[in-house]
Design a protein around this motif. Structure first.
Motif, mmCIF file in Angstrom:
data_model
loop_
_atom_site.group_PDB
_atom_site.id
_atom_site.type_symbol
_atom_site.label_atom_id
_atom_site.label_comp_id
_atom_site.label_asym_id
_atom_site.label_seq_id
_atom_site.Cartn_x
_atom_site.Cartn_y
_atom_site.Cartn_z
ATOM 1 N N VAL A 7 0.841 -1.204 0.000
ATOM 2 C CA VAL A 7 0.000 0.000 0.000
ATOM 3 C C VAL A 7 0.876 1.255 0.000
ATOM 4 C CG1 VAL A 7 -1.894 -1.126 1.233
ATOM 5 C CG2 VAL A 7 -0.092 0.050 2.527
ATOM 6 N N THR A 8 0.237 2.373 -0.298
ATOM 7 C CA THR A 8 0.841 3.695 -0.114
ATOM 8 C C THR A 8 -0.125 4.537 0.711
ATOM 9 O OG1 THR A 8 -0.133 4.534 -2.174
ATOM 10 C CG2 THR A 8 2.098 3.597 -2.304
ATOM 11 N N SER A 11 -2.117 10.553 2.241
ATOM 12 C CA SER A 11 -1.752 11.806 2.906
ATOM 13 C C SER A 11 -0.307 12.207 2.652
ATOM 14 C CB SER A 11 -1.999 11.702 4.416
ATOM 15 O OG SER A 11 -1.253 10.634 4.966
ATOM 16 N N TYR A 12 0.530 11.253 2.224
ATOM 17 C CA TYR A 12 1.931 11.548 1.904
ATOM 18 C C TYR A 12 2.194 11.496 0.405
ATOM 19 C CZ TYR A 12 3.266 11.314 6.841
ATOM 20 O OH TYR A 12 3.389 11.554 8.192
ATOM 21 N N GLY A 13 1.135 11.533 -0.375
ATOM 22 C CA GLY A 13 1.293 11.543 -1.819
ATOM 23 C C GLY A 13 1.736 10.234 -2.412
ATOM 24 N N GLN A 26 -9.186 0.074 12.943
ATOM 25 C CA GLN A 26 -9.225 0.810 11.686
ATOM 26 C C GLN A 26 -7.869 1.411 11.324
ATOM 27 O OE1 GLN A 26 -11.898 0.858 9.558
ATOM 28 N NE2 GLN A 26 -12.591 -0.692 11.045
ATOM 29 N N HIS A 27 -6.786 0.915 11.962
ATOM 30 C CA HIS A 27 -5.436 1.373 11.663
ATOM 31 C C HIS A 27 -4.576 0.193 11.220
ATOM 32 C CE1 HIS A 27 -6.485 5.207 13.457
ATOM 33 N NE2 HIS A 27 -5.290 5.669 13.132
ATOM 34 N N ALA A 28 -3.573 0.502 10.418
ATOM 35 C CA ALA A 28 -2.623 -0.514 9.960
ATOM 36 C C ALA A 28 -1.214 -0.150 10.400
ATOM 37 C CB ALA A 28 -2.673 -0.635 8.437
ATOM 38 N N ASP A 45 -6.742 5.887 4.689
ATOM 39 C CA ASP A 45 -5.676 6.687 4.075
ATOM 40 C C ASP A 45 -4.825 5.854 3.120
ATOM 41 O OD1 ASP A 45 -4.093 9.021 3.707
ATOM 42 O OD2 ASP A 45 -2.621 8.282 5.145
ATOM 43 N N LEU A 46 -5.116 4.554 3.033
ATOM 44 C CA LEU A 46 -4.278 3.657 2.256
ATOM 45 C C LEU A 46 -4.839 3.374 0.876
ATOM 46 C CD1 LEU A 46 -3.383 1.047 5.021
ATOM 47 C CD2 LEU A 46 -2.131 3.115 4.382
#
Length: 288
Positions: A7-8, A11-13, A26-28, A45-46
């Motif tokens: 994944v990317t 939020s960090y482009g 809900q977090h990785a 965000d992923l």
């Protein structure tokens, strides 16, 4: 999104490819694929990442591999010969022995393959960063290495401004305190930095703390990301630098992907030795 997905972060482009280590609600928890960065992000965000076939992690080589191959080849091609018999070399090579502790099993495998290709004697172990100090208590007397690599994943906790990176306490880093503890154990085992070379750290690690703990080389002076194979690059260069010489710090760090922003160190001797006569065959003594 599930464990093991590439994944990317939106939020960090999408600048860095990660592998999902685990999902917590809900977090990785994320580990860098090409960089030794540990991070976390909300699942929303992923984005799924396509695999770059030219990524070092997927088979392509870092540019400094050719330089290290030439270094290893240079030693094997410049052995003096017996007088009157140019076919039999006098000397044999003894590169420095490496003990490599890695918090990433995939990169440990990659590093072990590269050490083997370059004919560097090595013992490698996958050890979680939190357990590295304890592991070194047991492994150092067993392995008796010339060079220790202590690496894995690291990162600065979120919500830190750029001007706070250098003043933040060690507890603001995900694994720097574990690396520092491991370095201290290595220095308790061997205080002389020319007898035991210690290379420590990962992405954005607390460079000053690792150096103060006793490392010869550490990341990351500018708190930048380092490539996953950068610690190996330094270790191999030390292993092939003769013991009568000091390692050229600027040259060795200049070979790495991250350069002087990502790695720094102090003047240290190499670990390469030559012996006589040429060993033709290793015989193992029978136990009485």
């Amino acid at each position: 999104m599930k464990q093991g997905d590439l994944v990317t972060r939106r939020s960090y482009g999408g600048d860095i490819i990660f592998k999902i280590q685990e999902v917590q609600r809900q977090h990785a928890v994320l580990r860098g694929v090409d960089y030794r960065l540990l991070a976390d992000a909300p699942l929303n965000d992923l984005s799924a990442a396509s695999v770059d076939p030219y990524s070092y992690a997927y088979g392509a080589e870092p540019p400094w591999m050719d330089t290290l191959r030439k270094t290893e080849l240079h030693h094997s091609m410049t052995l003096p010969q017996y007088p009157g018999d140019e076919s039999v070399p006098v000397f044999f090579d003894m590169p420095g022995k490496v003990l490599h502790l890695d918090g990433d099993p995939a990169y440990l495998r990659k590093c072990m393959n590269l050490y083997g290709e370059l004919r560097v004697p090595v013992e490698g172990f996958y050890v979680a960063e939190a357990n590295m100090a304890e592991a070194l208590y047991r492994l150092l007397p067993q392995v008796k290495p010339d060079i220790v690599v202590i690496t894995g994943h690291d990162g600065i906790l979120k919500h830190r401004r750029n001007d706070e990176m250098y003043t933040s306490p060690l507890g603001s880093y995900k694994n720097s305190h574990h690396f520092a503890n491991a370095v201290r154990v290595a220095r308790q085992y061997e205080k002389n930095r020319d007898t035991l070379t210690v290379i420590a750290g990962a992405c954005q690690s607390h460079f000053e703390a690792l150096m103060q703990a006793g490392a010869n080389y550490a990341s990351s002076p500018a708190r930048v990301l380092i490539h996953a194979l950068d610690p190996l690059c330094v270790a191999v260069k030390v292993a092939f630098t003769p013991i009568k010489d000091t390692v050229n710090i600027v040259d060795v760090i200049g070979l790495t992907h991250s350069g002087l922003e990502g790695l720094g160190g102090v003047e240290s001797r190499g670990s390469f030795r030559r012996g006589v006569p040429k060993i033709q065959k290793v015989m193992h003594a029978e136990a009485p």
